[in-house]
Design a protein around this motif. Structure first.
Motif, PDB file in Angstrom:
ATOM      1  N   PHE A   1      -5.571 -29.418  13.223  1.00  0.00           N
ATOM      2  CA  PHE A   1      -5.869 -30.382  12.159  1.00  0.00           C
ATOM      3  C   PHE A   1      -7.033 -29.890  11.307  1.00  0.00           C
ATOM      4  CE2 PHE A   1      -7.999 -34.451  10.870  1.00  0.00           C
ATOM      5  CZ  PHE A   1      -7.043 -34.825   9.936  1.00  0.00           C
ATOM      6  N   LEU A   2      -8.050 -29.317  11.961  1.00  0.00           N
ATOM      7  CA  LEU A   2      -9.188 -28.760  11.228  1.00  0.00           C
ATOM      8  C   LEU A   2      -8.714 -27.705  10.228  1.00  0.00           C
ATOM      9  CD1 LEU A   2     -12.345 -28.550  10.984  1.00  0.00           C
ATOM     10  CD2 LEU A   2     -12.216 -26.743  12.724  1.00  0.00           C
ATOM     11  N   ALA A   3      -7.822 -26.838  10.669  1.00  0.00           N
ATOM     12  CA  ALA A   3      -7.284 -25.807   9.774  1.00  0.00           C
ATOM     13  C   ALA A   3      -6.443 -26.432   8.662  1.00  0.00           C
ATOM     14  CB  ALA A   3      -6.450 -24.816  10.573  1.00  0.00           C
ATOM     15  N   GLU A   4      -5.686 -27.470   9.000  1.00  0.00           N
ATOM     16  CA  GLU A   4      -4.803 -28.119   8.016  1.00  0.00           C
ATOM     17  C   GLU A   4      -5.600 -28.723   6.866  1.00  0.00           C
ATOM     18  OE1 GLU A   4      -1.892 -32.057   7.763  1.00  0.00           O
ATOM     19  OE2 GLU A   4      -2.415 -31.227   9.721  1.00  0.00           O
ATOM     20  N   VAL A   5      -6.741 -29.357   7.193  1.00  0.00           N
ATOM     21  CA  VAL A   5      -7.510 -30.016   6.138  1.00  0.00           C
ATOM     22  C   VAL A   5      -8.499 -29.073   5.457  1.00  0.00           C
ATOM     23  CG1 VAL A   5      -7.273 -32.275   7.225  1.00  0.00           C
ATOM     24  CG2 VAL A   5      -9.323 -30.889   7.709  1.00  0.00           C
ATOM     25  N   GLY A   6      -8.591 -27.831   5.965  1.00  0.00           N
ATOM     26  CA  GLY A   6      -9.467 -26.852   5.339  1.00  0.00           C
ATOM     27  C   GLY A   6     -10.909 -26.942   5.774  1.00  0.00           C
ATOM     28  N   GLY A   7     -11.157 -27.544   6.945  1.00  0.00           N
ATOM     29  CA  GLY A   7     -12.520 -27.622   7.457  1.00  0.00           C
ATOM     30  C   GLY A   7     -12.986 -26.297   8.007  1.00  0.00           C
ATOM     31  N   GLN A   8     -14.308 -26.125   8.015  1.00  0.00           N
ATOM     32  CA  GLN A   8     -14.876 -24.854   8.451  1.00  0.00           C
ATOM     33  C   GLN A   8     -15.590 -24.944   9.799  1.00  0.00           C
ATOM     34  OE1 GLN A   8     -14.339 -21.987   6.657  1.00  0.00           O
ATOM     35  NE2 GLN A   8     -13.008 -23.358   5.484  1.00  0.00           N
ATOM     36  N   GLY A   9     -15.799 -26.118  10.313  1.00  0.00           N
ATOM     37  CA  GLY A   9     -16.535 -26.249  11.573  1.00  0.00           C
ATOM     38  C   GLY A   9     -16.788 -27.700  11.893  1.00  0.00           C
TER      39      GLY A   9
END
Length: 223
Positions: free
Chosen positions: A161-169
């Motif tokens: 999900f972090l990768a899907e929304v473009g989060g970095q950390g």
């Protein structure tokens, strides 16, 4: 609208954002996703190297956010070379609290205080069970849910999900509206929970166009 919160229980900046999370819950639903920052090969036993690495960061977080870091943490836990920093057990505890009582975020907040203020070992099951009882969770139900928590799967899903929304950390915050996710930069709001809530509760001035966010009014968020 839903606020998604991708966190780790051993992330100092997540602790710094704790007041924002608590305040946001009065305005709209908040869903927590445990990211597993210190799991598997990234688990660490407390050592002088770890202590020297985290202390400057933690002092900066305290200065920037106003969140308290206790002497029991700096001079107790961070000098206890038998302690292990492992994100998986506290994430399992948060999942258990959410499952049995819808109180995952409440337990997360208690765990963060226990770690950063009280210097408690929140990777130890006995400590987790005690802290769950502190917030009123029924011990047997909590232990059963803790033992059955699919923590590895949850962490894997949270990372996806972090990768899907473009989060970095960690922490990453994303507002969901009609199936669309928009990242929120919380840096202007750290230490200012009421201002953050006001920003969430009204039409978003200035930043609305760049973030493409619609406001969540005080009475406009379906729980």
């Amino acid at each position: 609208m839903i606020l998604h919160y991708i966190y780790d229980p051993l992330c100092g900046w997540c602790y710094g954002a704790k007041p924002l999370v608590q305040a946001a819950q009065a305005v709209l639903p908040v869903i927590a996703h445990g990211g597993g920052m210190m799991t598997g090969a990234n688990r660490q036993t407390v050592s002088p190297q770890l202590r020297n690495y985290v202390i400057p960061h933690d002092r900066r977080i305290a200065e920037y956010t106003g969140q308290p870091f206790g002497e029991a943490y700096f001079e107790g836990l961070l000098r206890d070379e038998t302690a292990v920093f492992d994100s998986a057990p506290p994430i399992a505890a948060v999942l258990a609290a959410e499952q049995i009582a819808g109180r995952g975020l409440a337990l997360l907040g208690r765990l963060q205080c226990a770690h950063y203020e009280e210097g408690r070992r929140i990777a130890d099951e006995a400590v987790l069970f005690e802290l769950a009882q502190d917030i009123g969770l029924e011990p047997q139900a909590f232990q059963a849910a803790f033992n059955k928590a699919e923590t590895d799967r949850h962490i894997k899903d949270s990372r996806a999900f972090l990768a899907e929304v473009g989060g970095q950390g960690f922490p990453t915050f994303a507002l969901e509206h009609n199936g669309q996710f928009n990242l929120i930069d919380i840096s202007p709001w750290l230490g200012k929970p009421q201002a953050f809530v006001a920003w969430l509760s009204q039409s978003l001035p200035g930043q609305a166009s760049s973030l493409e966010l619609q406001a969540c009014g005080l009475n406009g968020c379906a729980h």
